[in-house]
Motif scaffolding. Structure first.
Motif, mmCIF file in Angstrom:
data_model
loop_
_atom_site.group_PDB
_atom_site.id
_atom_site.type_symbol
_atom_site.label_atom_id
_atom_site.label_comp_id
_atom_site.label_asym_id
_atom_site.label_seq_id
_atom_site.Cartn_x
_atom_site.Cartn_y
_atom_site.Cartn_z
ATOM 1 N N GLU A 11 0.937 -1.020 0.136
ATOM 2 C CA GLU A 11 -0.052 0.052 -0.032
ATOM 3 C C GLU A 11 0.810 1.263 0.079
ATOM 4 O OE1 GLU A 11 -3.205 2.444 2.912
ATOM 5 O OE2 GLU A 11 -2.669 0.286 3.166
ATOM 6 N N ILE A 12 0.683 2.116 -0.858
ATOM 7 C CA ILE A 12 1.187 3.299 -0.949
ATOM 8 C C ILE A 12 0.141 4.485 -1.000
ATOM 9 C CG2 ILE A 12 2.847 4.679 -2.296
ATOM 10 C CD1 ILE A 12 4.070 2.154 -3.708
ATOM 11 N N SER A 13 0.374 5.549 -0.292
ATOM 12 C CA SER A 13 -0.324 6.676 -0.317
ATOM 13 C C SER A 13 0.236 8.123 -0.917
ATOM 14 C CB SER A 13 -1.210 6.920 0.840
ATOM 15 O OG SER A 13 -0.382 7.123 1.947
ATOM 16 N N ILE A 14 -0.139 8.942 -1.484
ATOM 17 C CA ILE A 14 0.522 10.238 -1.749
ATOM 18 C C ILE A 14 -0.164 11.015 -0.884
ATOM 19 C CG2 ILE A 14 0.781 11.732 -3.613
ATOM 20 C CD1 ILE A 14 1.858 8.781 -3.955
ATOM 21 N N VAL A 15 0.722 11.773 -0.154
ATOM 22 C CA VAL A 15 0.218 12.591 1.011
ATOM 23 C C VAL A 15 1.080 13.965 0.774
ATOM 24 C CG1 VAL A 15 0.235 10.792 2.694
ATOM 25 C CG2 VAL A 15 2.428 12.120 2.511
ATOM 26 N N ASP A 16 0.537 15.230 1.586
ATOM 27 C CA ASP A 16 1.189 16.436 1.573
ATOM 28 C C ASP A 16 1.772 16.634 2.714
ATOM 29 O OD1 ASP A 16 -0.101 17.514 -0.798
ATOM 30 O OD2 ASP A 16 -2.060 17.581 0.165
ATOM 31 N N LEU A 17 3.221 17.025 2.609
ATOM 32 C CA LEU A 17 4.009 17.210 3.451
ATOM 33 C C LEU A 17 4.644 18.593 3.258
ATOM 34 C CD1 LEU A 17 6.261 13.940 3.649
ATOM 35 C CD2 LEU A 17 4.166 14.658 5.152
ATOM 36 N N ALA A 18 5.148 19.150 4.280
ATOM 37 C CA ALA A 18 5.646 20.613 4.188
ATOM 38 C C ALA A 18 7.081 20.335 3.424
ATOM 39 C CB ALA A 18 6.149 21.016 5.654
ATOM 40 N N LYS A 19 7.392 21.583 2.724
ATOM 41 C CA LYS A 19 8.667 21.603 1.968
ATOM 42 C C LYS A 19 9.886 21.451 2.932
ATOM 43 C CE LYS A 19 10.881 24.364 -1.528
ATOM 44 N NZ LYS A 19 10.686 25.639 -2.512
ATOM 45 N N PRO A 20 10.835 20.529 2.729
ATOM 46 C CA PRO A 20 11.928 20.656 3.948
ATOM 47 C C PRO A 20 12.944 21.619 3.780
ATOM 48 C CG PRO A 20 12.402 19.218 1.844
ATOM 49 C CD PRO A 20 11.158 19.612 1.647
ATOM 50 N N ALA A 21 13.306 22.111 4.897
ATOM 51 C CA ALA A 21 14.357 23.144 4.956
ATOM 52 C C ALA A 21 15.822 22.373 5.247
ATOM 53 C CB ALA A 21 14.018 23.979 6.038
ATOM 54 N N ALA A 22 16.662 22.878 4.243
ATOM 55 C CA ALA A 22 17.965 22.471 4.377
ATOM 56 C C ALA A 22 18.639 23.079 5.732
ATOM 57 C CB ALA A 22 18.600 22.972 3.281
ATOM 58 N N ALA A 23 19.106 21.745 6.481
ATOM 59 C CA ALA A 23 19.914 22.053 7.681
ATOM 60 C C ALA A 23 21.620 22.440 7.557
ATOM 61 C CB ALA A 23 19.874 20.912 8.553
ATOM 62 N N ALA A 24 22.293 22.853 8.304
ATOM 63 C CA ALA A 24 23.534 22.929 8.103
ATOM 64 C C ALA A 24 24.538 21.916 7.345
ATOM 65 C CB ALA A 24 24.341 23.487 9.338
ATOM 66 N N GLY A 25 24.971 22.298 6.316
ATOM 67 C CA GLY A 25 25.709 21.289 5.490
ATOM 68 C C GLY A 25 24.833 20.600 4.179
ATOM 69 N N GLU A 26 23.593 21.229 4.358
ATOM 70 C CA GLU A 26 22.638 20.534 3.321
ATOM 71 C C GLU A 26 22.489 21.674 2.271
ATOM 72 O OE1 GLU A 26 20.507 17.365 6.232
ATOM 73 O OE2 GLU A 26 19.213 19.071 5.532
ATOM 74 N N LEU A 27 21.666 21.060 1.189
ATOM 75 C CA LEU A 27 21.143 21.994 0.057
ATOM 76 C C LEU A 27 19.970 21.346 -0.400
ATOM 77 C CD1 LEU A 27 24.303 22.500 -2.174
ATOM 78 C CD2 LEU A 27 23.218 24.244 -0.362
ATOM 79 N N LEU A 28 18.840 22.286 -0.918
ATOM 80 C CA LEU A 28 17.525 21.779 -1.068
ATOM 81 C C LEU A 28 17.676 21.307 -2.445
ATOM 82 C CD1 LEU A 28 14.737 21.633 -0.170
ATOM 83 C CD2 LEU A 28 14.471 23.898 -1.069
ATOM 84 N N LEU A 29 17.108 20.329 -2.897
ATOM 85 C CA LEU A 29 16.970 19.851 -4.333
ATOM 86 C C LEU A 29 15.573 19.627 -4.737
ATOM 87 C CD1 LEU A 29 19.018 18.471 -6.508
ATOM 88 C CD2 LEU A 29 17.949 16.290 -5.652
ATOM 89 N N LYS A 30 15.383 20.298 -5.922
ATOM 90 C CA LYS A 30 13.961 19.970 -6.337
ATOM 91 C C LYS A 30 14.039 18.880 -7.429
ATOM 92 C CE LYS A 30 10.419 22.294 -9.685
ATOM 93 N NZ LYS A 30 9.349 21.490 -8.897
ATOM 94 N N VAL A 31 13.343 17.690 -6.866
ATOM 95 C CA VAL A 31 13.517 16.192 -7.632
ATOM 96 C C VAL A 31 12.807 16.389 -9.069
ATOM 97 C CG1 VAL A 31 13.054 14.046 -7.301
ATOM 98 C CG2 VAL A 31 13.342 15.442 -5.317
ATOM 99 N N LYS A 32 13.416 15.913 -9.915
ATOM 100 C CA LYS A 32 12.919 16.020 -11.388
ATOM 101 C C LYS A 32 12.579 14.382 -11.806
ATOM 102 C CE LYS A 32 13.350 19.073 -13.888
ATOM 103 N NZ LYS A 32 12.147 20.110 -13.910
ATOM 104 N N ARG A 33 13.420 13.596 -11.410
ATOM 105 C CA ARG A 33 13.358 12.136 -11.583
ATOM 106 C C ARG A 33 13.837 11.424 -10.502
ATOM 107 N NH1 ARG A 33 11.572 14.838 -15.262
ATOM 108 N NH2 ARG A 33 11.681 14.584 -17.782
ATOM 109 N N THR A 34 12.954 10.314 -10.108
ATOM 110 C CA THR A 34 13.669 9.005 -9.257
ATOM 111 C C THR A 34 13.230 8.036 -9.913
ATOM 112 O OG1 THR A 34 13.264 10.519 -7.479
ATOM 113 C CG2 THR A 34 13.326 8.093 -7.126
ATOM 114 N N ALA A 35 14.037 7.084 -10.236
ATOM 115 C CA ALA A 35 13.848 5.713 -10.685
ATOM 116 C C ALA A 35 13.453 4.878 -9.654
ATOM 117 C CB ALA A 35 15.214 5.210 -11.422
ATOM 118 N N LEU A 36 12.301 3.918 -10.013
ATOM 119 C CA LEU A 36 12.053 2.977 -9.236
ATOM 120 C C LEU A 36 13.034 1.985 -9.125
ATOM 121 C CD1 LEU A 36 8.060 2.418 -10.202
ATOM 122 C CD2 LEU A 36 9.403 4.051 -8.911
ATOM 123 N N CYS A 37 13.254 1.333 -7.775
ATOM 124 C CA CYS A 37 14.243 0.306 -7.898
ATOM 125 C C CYS A 37 13.828 -1.079 -7.109
ATOM 126 C CB CYS A 37 15.542 0.774 -6.826
ATOM 127 S SG CYS A 37 16.728 -0.384 -6.546
#
Length: 324
Positions: A11-37
């Motif tokens: 079972e998979i559901s699609i949910v609404d989450l808050a946009k993440p905030a980048a912590a120290a040492g991190e950067l925000l990525l707008k995802v374009k593609r994610t391959a299924l594995c």
């Protein structure tokens, strides 16, 4: 933002989450593609604490940073950069970190992702969005395995070699073997459609029940215990079984004459070191048409529950979750 939640029991559901905030040492990525594995199937069955997805490609959103606007892959092993393994270039085997993006921190079945800066790998502009994720598991994992085993069983004395499992990594292994000097490649898989793809790449089919032909090198990509057991039975003396596929279940191995009365190597590799990226990009450039055949379709996140079911059933090779 939209993100996938894996509840378990398929079972998979699609949910609404808050946009993440980048912590120290991190950067925000707008995802374009994610391959299924296929390794996400365990999360599909058992559930996941974090958003899954680990073959991730996107665009960095970090105004003022050198990577802002850059197209980047996400390298899933978080690594310290200063332990003995990291300093030796073995970033996938960091001694101080055991965190993997998409496993024990949020992954790429979501519109945005906060990524440790050292896990962002820039992608050249000539690699299009639909092929970029293949640089991770499909190319990175398989090519690293072939490079690792090559000194033990070099092409000039290997004779025919066998790949077991014609999923994305197995098909990637066929391409990597051919490009690293192994000219006579066989492949074994129960699915005729996947075998047909491998044959179109120049591999020869090998029946899963054939115990007569033996090989100096077997690259086991399915993770199936039956395939692993068969591999160590039909590997030639002084040959090598390269374990690439994964399986969480215990592997009961019955010792018999075929195993006991010969010397052979059984080798395991995990993912790939960051230093392989340039060579993997060149591998993709040289074999673009073959890799493009692996990408079945792209789809929006609303279709992920349906598409993951089809993927887990073996109907698709490498579908891509796509965001605008």
């Amino acid at each position: 933002m939209h993100a996938a939640k894996f509840h378990g029991n398929k079972e998979i559901s699609i949910v609404d989450l808050a946009k993440p905030a980048a912590a120290a040492g991190e950067l925000l990525l707008k995802v374009k593609r994610t391959a299924l594995c296929g390794s996400d199937t365990k999360l599909w069955l058992k559930g996941a604490q974090y958003t899954p997805g680990h073959e991730i490609f996107g665009v960095v959103e970090a105004p003022g940073h050198a990577l802002d606007g850059r197209r980047c892959l996400v390298y899933i092993p978080v690594h310290c950069g200063h332990c003995d393994m990291c300093r030796a270039g073995n970033t996938q085997m960091c001694l101080n970190e055991s965190v993997l993006v998409g496993w024990n921190r949020p992954g790429g079945y979501a519109e945005y992702l906060a990524v440790p800066e050292q896990c962002l790998l820039p992608v050249p502009d000539d690699i299009d969005d639909d092929l970029a994720p293949l640089l991770l598991d499909t190319i990175g994992t398989s090519a690293h395995a072939v490079r690792f085993i090559r000194p033990l069983v070099p092409p000039e004395r290997s004779g025919p070699v066998l790949v077991t499992g014609a999923g994305p990594v197995g098909l990637g292994a066929v391409i990597a073997l051919q490009n690293l000097g192994y000219s006579d490649v066989y492949i074994s898989d129960p699915k005729a459609e996947r075998l047909a793809v491998a044959e179109s790449f120049g591999a020869r089919p090998h029946p899963p029940d054939d115990m007569e032909r033996r090989f100096a090198l077997i690259v086991e990509c399915s993770g199936a215990h039956a395939a692993r057991t068969r591999a160590i039975e039909i590997v030639l003396p002084n040959g090598a079984v390269m374990l690439v596929g994964e399986n969480d279940n215990p592997w009961p191995l019955q010792e018999n004459k075929a195993v006991r009365r010969k010397d052979f190597y059984m080798v395991r590799t995990f993912y790939f070191p960051k230093g392989d990226l340039e060579a993997n990009i060149e591998l993709l450039r040289r074999n673009e048409a073959k890799y493009r055949r692996l990408v079945d379709t792209t789809f929006g996140i609303d279709r992920l529950p349906e598409m993951y079911g089809r993927f887990a059933a073996g109907e698709l090779i490498k579908p891509l979750l796509a965001f605008a």
